[in-house]
Design a protein around this motif. Structure first.
Motif, PDB file in Angstrom:
ATOM      1  N   PHE A 232       0.852  -1.187   0.000  1.00 50.61           N
ATOM      2  CA  PHE A 232       0.000   0.000   0.000  1.00 50.61           C
ATOM      3  C   PHE A 232       0.889   1.237   0.000  1.00 50.61           C
ATOM      4  CE2 PHE A 232      -2.406  -3.331   2.046  1.00 50.61           C
ATOM      5  CZ  PHE A 232      -3.673  -3.206   1.496  1.00 50.61           C
ATOM      6  N   GLU A 233       0.408   2.283  -0.643  1.00 52.06           N
ATOM      7  CA  GLU A 233       1.036   3.592  -0.530  1.00 52.06           C
ATOM      8  C   GLU A 233      -0.012   4.500   0.075  1.00 52.06           C
ATOM      9  OE1 GLU A 233       2.401   7.162  -3.437  1.00 52.06           O
ATOM     10  OE2 GLU A 233       3.304   5.194  -3.869  1.00 52.06           O
ATOM     11  N   ILE A 234       0.368   5.200   1.135  1.00 55.03           N
ATOM     12  CA  ILE A 234      -0.599   6.020   1.863  1.00 55.03           C
ATOM     13  C   ILE A 234      -0.103   7.451   1.926  1.00 55.03           C
ATOM     14  CG2 ILE A 234      -1.815   6.333   4.041  1.00 55.03           C
ATOM     15  CD1 ILE A 234      -1.444   3.250   4.360  1.00 55.03           C
ATOM     16  N   ARG A 235      -0.997   8.347   1.569  1.00 49.22           N
ATOM     17  CA  ARG A 235      -0.703   9.782   1.614  1.00 49.22           C
ATOM     18  C   ARG A 235      -1.659  10.424   2.602  1.00 49.22           C
ATOM     19  NH1 ARG A 235      -0.424  10.194  -4.999  1.00 49.22           N
ATOM     20  NH2 ARG A 235       1.149   8.569  -5.224  1.00 49.22           N
ATOM     21  N   ILE A 236      -1.114  11.170   3.540  1.00 54.08           N
ATOM     22  CA  ILE A 236      -1.928  11.787   4.591  1.00 54.08           C
ATOM     23  C   ILE A 236      -2.033  13.290   4.330  1.00 54.08           C
ATOM     24  CG2 ILE A 236      -2.167  12.203   7.065  1.00 54.08           C
ATOM     25  CD1 ILE A 236      -0.581   9.642   7.561  1.00 54.08           C
ATOM     26  N   TYR A 237      -3.255  13.806   4.414  1.00 52.56           N
ATOM     27  CA  TYR A 237      -3.537  15.235   4.230  1.00 52.56           C
ATOM     28  C   TYR A 237      -4.160  15.788   5.502  1.00 52.56           C
ATOM     29  CZ  TYR A 237      -2.512  14.555  -0.687  1.00 52.56           C
ATOM     30  OH  TYR A 237      -1.862  14.282  -1.866  1.00 52.56           O
ATOM     31  N   ASN A 238      -4.262  17.107   5.585  1.00 54.21           N
ATOM     32  CA  ASN A 238      -4.872  17.733   6.758  1.00 54.21           C
ATOM     33  C   ASN A 238      -6.362  17.449   6.865  1.00 54.21           C
ATOM     34  OD1 ASN A 238      -2.671  19.062   8.032  1.00 54.21           O
ATOM     35  ND2 ASN A 238      -2.665  20.555   6.369  1.00 54.21           N
ATOM     36  N   SER A 239      -7.036  17.298   5.732  1.00 53.35           N
ATOM     37  CA  SER A 239      -8.483  17.099   5.740  1.00 53.35           C
ATOM     38  C   SER A 239      -8.908  16.298   4.517  1.00 53.35           C
ATOM     39  CB  SER A 239      -9.197  18.461   5.701  1.00 53.35           C
ATOM     40  OG  SER A 239      -8.971  19.098   4.445  1.00 53.35           O
ATOM     41  N   HIS A 240     -10.133  15.843   4.553  1.00 55.29           N
ATOM     42  CA  HIS A 240     -10.704  15.139   3.396  1.00 55.29           C
ATOM     43  C   HIS A 240     -10.725  16.071   2.188  1.00 55.29           C
ATOM     44  CE1 HIS A 240     -13.217  12.458   1.068  1.00 55.29           C
ATOM     45  NE2 HIS A 240     -14.032  13.473   0.837  1.00 55.29           N
ATOM     46  N   GLN A 241     -11.111  17.305   2.404  1.00 56.00           N
ATOM     47  CA  GLN A 241     -11.169  18.281   1.307  1.00 56.00           C
ATOM     48  C   GLN A 241      -9.797  18.453   0.646  1.00 56.00           C
ATOM     49  OE1 GLN A 241     -13.771  19.711  -0.111  1.00 56.00           O
ATOM     50  NE2 GLN A 241     -12.467  20.788  -1.564  1.00 56.00           N
ATOM     51  N   ASP A 242      -8.741  18.544   1.434  1.00 60.34           N
ATOM     52  CA  ASP A 242      -7.391  18.663   0.888  1.00 60.34           C
ATOM     53  C   ASP A 242      -6.998  17.418   0.097  1.00 60.34           C
ATOM     54  OD1 ASP A 242      -7.095  21.168   1.976  1.00 60.34           O
ATOM     55  OD2 ASP A 242      -5.613  20.571   3.493  1.00 60.34           O
ATOM     56  N   ALA A 243      -7.352  16.251   0.619  1.00 56.59           N
ATOM     57  CA  ALA A 243      -7.024  14.999  -0.073  1.00 56.59           C
ATOM     58  C   ALA A 243      -7.665  14.973  -1.462  1.00 56.59           C
ATOM     59  CB  ALA A 243      -7.472  13.802   0.752  1.00 56.59           C
ATOM     60  N   VAL A 244      -8.933  15.365  -1.526  1.00 57.18           N
ATOM     61  CA  VAL A 244      -9.636  15.373  -2.817  1.00 57.18           C
ATOM     62  C   VAL A 244      -9.081  16.469  -3.723  1.00 57.18           C
ATOM     63  CG1 VAL A 244     -11.868  15.745  -3.939  1.00 57.18           C
ATOM     64  CG2 VAL A 244     -11.746  14.358  -1.848  1.00 57.18           C
ATOM     65  N   GLU A 245      -8.996  17.659  -3.198  1.00 56.43           N
ATOM     66  CA  GLU A 245      -8.616  18.809  -4.016  1.00 56.43           C
ATOM     67  C   GLU A 245      -7.167  18.741  -4.510  1.00 56.43           C
ATOM     68  OE1 GLU A 245      -8.342  23.687  -3.600  1.00 56.43           O
ATOM     69  OE2 GLU A 245      -9.589  22.550  -2.192  1.00 56.43           O
ATOM     70  N   PHE A 246      -6.245  18.353  -3.644  1.00 54.96           N
ATOM     71  CA  PHE A 246      -4.831  18.398  -4.000  1.00 54.96           C
ATOM     72  C   PHE A 246      -4.231  17.034  -4.336  1.00 54.96           C
ATOM     73  CE2 PHE A 246      -5.533  22.027  -1.119  1.00 54.96           C
ATOM     74  CZ  PHE A 246      -5.219  23.050  -2.006  1.00 54.96           C
ATOM     75  N   GLY A 247      -4.876  15.955  -3.907  1.00 57.85           N
ATOM     76  CA  GLY A 247      -4.261  14.641  -4.084  1.00 57.85           C
ATOM     77  C   GLY A 247      -4.872  13.730  -5.123  1.00 57.85           C
ATOM     78  N   GLU A 248      -6.115  13.977  -5.503  1.00 59.14           N
ATOM     79  CA  GLU A 248      -6.792  13.059  -6.419  1.00 59.14           C
ATOM     80  C   GLU A 248      -6.076  12.946  -7.771  1.00 59.14           C
ATOM     81  OE1 GLU A 248     -11.336  11.848  -7.628  1.00 59.14           O
ATOM     82  OE2 GLU A 248     -10.954  13.928  -7.052  1.00 59.14           O
TER      83      GLU A 248
END
Length: 180
Positions: free
Chosen positions: A80-96
């Protein structure tokens, strides 16, 4: 003789179908907005074993990123590769975008083509078409994408090992089952 064979075959099928003691794991959605904010301890408490920490300088808004493994039921150890963001919104907006690029049949697995180059070698697997690998591996290479898909679960982006979306999402679902 045929009766004995069919009786044996029927009994074998019955035993195999009844012998599965592993419970059905509920499938998670590809994007699951939840309020819980997970951290590295959440991962390790759920059984994740880190192999590497990645530099995140060029992964916008990410707090951290890891490569490692976890036991997935009767399938054994999976990556697995796991990326942690400050929030769900950040994960979607910046990581998707970066997760889309790194997963699936058309994943970018060459460093020269990738937007985020860190850990690119860990996103490849050696395969051949006969072992279920991607026929679309780069010419002259036996590399295929390791991660068939990913999920965004709260503030986490989890890339899950698998040949296709179905297998990967199933493993992602198993991964998040014990997150705290």
């Amino acid at each position: 003789m045929k009766r004995i064979f069919f009786a044996y075959l029927s009994l074998t099928v019955l035993l195999i179908s009844c012998g599965s003691s592993e419970p059905e794991i509920p499938r998670v959605d590809k994007i699951t907005p939840i309020d819980t904010v997970f951290n590295y301890d959440s991962l390790t408490n759920s059984g994740f074993k880190k192999s590497k920490s990645y530099k995140i300088d060029e992964l916008p808004e990410a707090k951290s990123a890891y490569y490692g493994w976890k036991e997935v039921g009767s399938e054994g150890i999976k990556d697995f590769e796991i990326r942690i963001y400050n929030s769900h919104q950040d994960a979607v907006e910046f990581g998707e975008f970066f997760a889309d690029e790194a997963t699936g049949e058309n994943a970018i697995i060459r460093k020269s083509d990738a937007s985020w180059k860190e850990g690119i070698k860990d996103r490849r697997t050696i395969s051949t078409p006969t072992d279920g690998g991607s026929i679309g591996a780069a010419i002259g290479s036996k590399s295929s994408p390791k991660y068939g898909d990913y999920i965004i679960y709260g503030n986490l982006i989890i890339l899950c090992e698998g040949w296709d979306t179905e297998e990967s999402i199933s493993r992602c679902s198993s991964f998040v089952q014990n997150l705290e």
